[in-house]
Design a protein around this motif. Structure first.
Motif, mmCIF file in Angstrom:
data_model
loop_
_atom_site.group_PDB
_atom_site.id
_atom_site.type_symbol
_atom_site.label_atom_id
_atom_site.label_comp_id
_atom_site.label_asym_id
_atom_site.label_seq_id
_atom_site.Cartn_x
_atom_site.Cartn_y
_atom_site.Cartn_z
ATOM 1 N N GLY A 20 -17.215 -4.761 -5.674
ATOM 2 C CA GLY A 20 -17.274 -6.095 -5.103
ATOM 3 C C GLY A 20 -16.329 -7.111 -5.724
ATOM 4 O O GLY A 20 -16.221 -8.239 -5.248
ATOM 5 N N VAL A 21 -15.630 -6.721 -6.778
ATOM 6 C CA VAL A 21 -14.707 -7.640 -7.453
ATOM 7 C C VAL A 21 -13.418 -7.751 -6.642
ATOM 8 O O VAL A 21 -12.839 -6.744 -6.242
ATOM 9 N N GLU A 22 -12.993 -8.985 -6.393
ATOM 10 C CA GLU A 22 -11.759 -9.208 -5.652
ATOM 11 C C GLU A 22 -10.554 -9.098 -6.584
ATOM 12 O O GLU A 22 -10.601 -9.576 -7.727
ATOM 13 N N VAL A 23 -9.505 -8.473 -6.095
ATOM 14 C CA VAL A 23 -8.290 -8.310 -6.888
ATOM 15 C C VAL A 23 -7.088 -8.647 -6.017
ATOM 16 O O VAL A 23 -7.074 -8.358 -4.814
ATOM 17 N N PRO A 24 -6.056 -9.261 -6.619
ATOM 18 C CA PRO A 24 -4.831 -9.518 -5.863
ATOM 19 C C PRO A 24 -4.029 -8.230 -5.725
ATOM 20 O O PRO A 24 -3.871 -7.482 -6.685
ATOM 21 N N ILE A 25 -3.551 -7.965 -4.505
ATOM 22 C CA ILE A 25 -2.771 -6.745 -4.278
ATOM 23 C C ILE A 25 -1.515 -7.084 -3.486
ATOM 24 O O ILE A 25 -1.440 -8.112 -2.811
ATOM 25 N N GLU A 26 -0.572 -6.194 -3.611
ATOM 26 C CA GLU A 26 0.652 -6.297 -2.822
ATOM 27 C C GLU A 26 0.741 -5.044 -1.958
ATOM 28 O O GLU A 26 0.641 -3.924 -2.467
ATOM 29 N N MET A 27 0.934 -5.224 -0.649
ATOM 30 C CA MET A 27 1.001 -4.088 0.259
ATOM 31 C C MET A 27 2.397 -4.020 0.867
ATOM 32 O O MET A 27 2.876 -4.998 1.459
ATOM 33 N N SER A 28 3.049 -2.882 0.662
ATOM 34 C CA SER A 28 4.385 -2.653 1.214
ATOM 35 C C SER A 28 4.278 -1.640 2.357
ATOM 36 O O SER A 28 3.703 -0.562 2.186
ATOM 37 N N ILE A 29 4.838 -1.985 3.510
ATOM 38 C CA ILE A 29 4.788 -1.126 4.689
ATOM 39 C C ILE A 29 6.186 -0.565 4.954
ATOM 40 O O ILE A 29 7.171 -1.300 5.015
ATOM 41 N N THR A 30 6.275 0.731 5.078
ATOM 42 C CA THR A 30 7.553 1.373 5.396
ATOM 43 C C THR A 30 7.366 2.357 6.552
ATOM 44 O O THR A 30 6.267 2.897 6.763
ATOM 45 N N GLU A 31 8.438 2.567 7.300
ATOM 46 C CA GLU A 31 8.402 3.507 8.425
ATOM 47 C C GLU A 31 9.193 4.751 8.049
ATOM 48 O O GLU A 31 10.321 4.653 7.556
ATOM 49 N N THR A 32 8.618 5.892 8.247
ATOM 50 C CA THR A 32 9.285 7.158 7.944
ATOM 51 C C THR A 32 9.170 8.092 9.148
ATOM 52 O O THR A 32 8.305 7.910 10.017
#
Length: 223
Positions: A20-32
């Motif tokens: 339940g703990v919130e964390v900052p994340i970075e999401m990178s989207i790539t197309e393959t």
């Protein structure tokens, strides 16, 4: 698979862990492309440590700005030196007292800047020895400004140590004690004059007593 319009994009989001703990994340989207199929892949990176580091950096920068403001406004001279005891920064009070600007002071030792031609070499030797041994120092040192004005300064320096106990910098704070030194000199002169007057009086009384003793003895013997 996923929306191809998301490919090549990076977004910062707030995720939630299983607990339940919130964390900052970075999401990178790539197309393959795999075997003729277009796939969208996403990579998640936990930014918790980076956020903490950025927060600590902002806090340190804020503290540094506050300290710099205090150092620039104080009437006391402030000198920041590197581990070798060479000047990295001085404040305006230092320039007002010595006449040396920051540009002129950088790379020199405080002793070279503060020491006068008629000063006691032991004054700067004490500073040099303390810096070499990563020890604090406190001393009074006299010098002349660039315009030739005599001054005295009481200076207190302390090393800035890293976690291993090695000195990374030295910070010295000094106060102008020229007026006090002048008063002390006048007091010494007044004391010396009083002692000279006392000796002169004692010598006068001794001389008069000796000069009068003989005739008084003669008179007493004739009576």
């Amino acid at each position: 698979t996923g929306d191809a319009n998301m490919a090549g994009k990076t977004r910062k989001l707030v995720g939630r862990r299983k607990d339940g703990v919130e964390v900052p994340i970075e999401m990178s989207i790539t197309e393959t492309s795999v075997q003729g199929r277009n796939l969208i892949t996403g990579v998640l990176r936990d930014l918790s440590e980076r956020k903490l580091a950025e927060k600590a950096l902002r806090s340190a920068q804020s503290e540094a700005r506050k300290l710099a403001l205090v150092a620039s406004r104080t009437q006391n001279i402030v000198i920041i030196m590197d581990a070798a005891g060479k000047v990295e920064w001085v404040n305006d009070a230092f320039t007002r007292l010595t006449g040396h600007t920051l540009e002129e002071a950088v790379g020199k030792t405080p002793g070279a800047l503060l020491h006068g031609s008629d000063s006691d070499p032991a004054e700067t030797s004490h500073i040099d020895t303390a810096v070499e041994s990563n020890q604090g120092f406190r001393t009074e040192i006299g010098g002349h400004s660039k315009s030739g004005v005599r001054y005295w300064v009481e200076i207190d320096g302390q090393p800035v140590l890293d976690k291993a106990g090695r000195a990374t910098n030295f910070i010295a704070v000094g106060s102008d004690i020229t007026t006090r030194k002048g008063s002390e000199a006048e007091l010494r002169k007044a004391r010396d004059r009083a002692e000279d007057a006392s000796r002169a009086k004692s010598e006068f009384l001794s001389t008069v007593s000796h000069e009068l003793r003989t005739p008084l003895t003669s008179i007493s013997g004739a009576l």
